[in-house]
Design a protein around this motif. Sequence first.
Motif, PDB file in Angstrom:
ATOM      1  N   ARG A 151       0.814  -1.223   0.000  1.00 32.42           N
ATOM      2  CA  ARG A 151       0.000   0.000   0.000  1.00 32.42           C
ATOM      3  C   ARG A 151       0.841   1.264   0.000  1.00 32.42           C
ATOM      4  O   ARG A 151       0.505   2.229  -0.690  1.00 32.42           O
ATOM      5  N   SER A 153       3.578   2.142  -1.311  1.00 28.27           N
ATOM      6  CA  SER A 153       4.090   2.555  -2.625  1.00 28.27           C
ATOM      7  C   SER A 153       3.070   2.324  -3.741  1.00 28.27           C
ATOM      8  O   SER A 153       3.398   2.508  -4.916  1.00 28.27           O
ATOM      9  N   ARG A 154       1.867   1.870  -3.380  1.00 25.52           N
ATOM     10  CA  ARG A 154       0.805   1.582  -4.352  1.00 25.52           C
ATOM     11  C   ARG A 154       1.318   0.647  -5.448  1.00 25.52           C
ATOM     12  O   ARG A 154       1.117   0.882  -6.640  1.00 25.52           O
ATOM     13  N   ARG A 155       1.980  -0.394  -4.998  1.00 29.75           N
ATOM     14  CA  ARG A 155       2.579  -1.371  -5.912  1.00 29.75           C
ATOM     15  C   ARG A 155       1.989  -2.749  -5.646  1.00 29.75           C
ATOM     16  O   ARG A 155       1.694  -3.092  -4.503  1.00 29.75           O
ATOM     17  N   GLU A 157       2.766  -6.858  -6.621  1.00 26.73           N
ATOM     18  CA  GLU A 157       3.599  -7.892  -7.240  1.00 26.73           C
ATOM     19  C   GLU A 157       2.699  -9.085  -7.513  1.00 26.73           C
ATOM     20  O   GLU A 157       2.020  -9.581  -6.608  1.00 26.73           O
ATOM     21  N   VAL A 167       5.350  -6.662 -11.752  1.00 24.18           N
ATOM     22  CA  VAL A 167       5.148  -5.552 -10.826  1.00 24.18           C
ATOM     23  C   VAL A 167       4.294  -4.489 -11.509  1.00 24.18           C
ATOM     24  O   VAL A 167       4.607  -4.041 -12.616  1.00 24.18           O
ATOM     25  N   LEU A 168       3.194  -4.116 -10.839  1.00 23.31           N
ATOM     26  CA  LEU A 168       2.313  -3.067 -11.342  1.00 23.31           C
ATOM     27  C   LEU A 168       2.390  -1.864 -10.408  1.00 23.31           C
ATOM     28  O   LEU A 168       2.368  -2.029  -9.187  1.00 23.31           O
ATOM     29  N   GLU A 169       2.459  -0.685 -10.986  1.00 26.12           N
ATOM     30  CA  GLU A 169       2.498   0.559 -10.212  1.00 26.12           C
ATOM     31  C   GLU A 169       1.121   1.214 -10.248  1.00 26.12           C
ATOM     32  O   GLU A 169       0.594   1.492 -11.322  1.00 26.12           O
ATOM     33  N   SER A 170       0.539   1.428  -9.100  1.00 28.95           N
ATOM     34  CA  SER A 170      -0.751   2.112  -8.930  1.00 28.95           C
ATOM     35  C   SER A 170      -1.878   1.559  -9.804  1.00 28.95           C
ATOM     36  O   SER A 170      -2.631   2.331 -10.422  1.00 28.95           O
ATOM     37  N   TRP A 191      -6.243   1.147  -1.426  1.00 25.80           N
ATOM     38  CA  TRP A 191      -5.217   2.188  -1.367  1.00 25.80           C
ATOM     39  C   TRP A 191      -5.570   3.174  -0.287  1.00 25.80           C
ATOM     40  O   TRP A 191      -4.825   3.743   0.386  1.00 25.80           O
TER      41      TRP A 191
END
Length: 191
Positions: A151, A153-155, A157, A167-170, A191
Amino acid sequence: MNALTVNFNSIIKLTDEQFFQLCQDNRNLRFERNANGELIIMPPTGGETGNRNGRLTQQLFNWTDVDGTGIAFDSSTGFKLPNGADRSPDVAWIPLERWDGLTTEQKRRFLPLCPDFVVELLSPSDSLTATQEKMREYLANGTRLGWLIVRDSRRVEIYRQGRDVEVLESPVSLSGEDVLPRFVLNLEPIW
């Protein structure tokens, strides 16, 4: 407060029955046990993490109720993995046929299998490295799809059999892919 790992195997090695009883006798504590038999004492989560974990669980349970092809579990459920570890993912799911293949006694204890789907929501007390190791352990023991949600880093895996970690970002949502067809996790309340 971080998780505490205790190795007392040189003094005593807990049997599966003794570990189960230890957990039953100390319901206010969360225990896991790694494949080496070391006891891991997990601290309780804070309010934010508890709420977000509840929202994760809610979405999966709602989908499971409508879909009817499997059984969902919350973070209090223990799984006895094939490698001997006892783990409690934040959210888990297995197909109905695997559930139906268990005896009544097996259903009442730590389930003697690895979930097909797991989610770990990283809380402030969790080590990212240790949680990533746990995700790899789930895969090695049969998990087909796993999500590690970070949460801060809003990432996310994504762990899949035979593939590199994605790996996804937001992301706004996550797809259950072929493991949980038509399940889409809305990440906004997480989030």
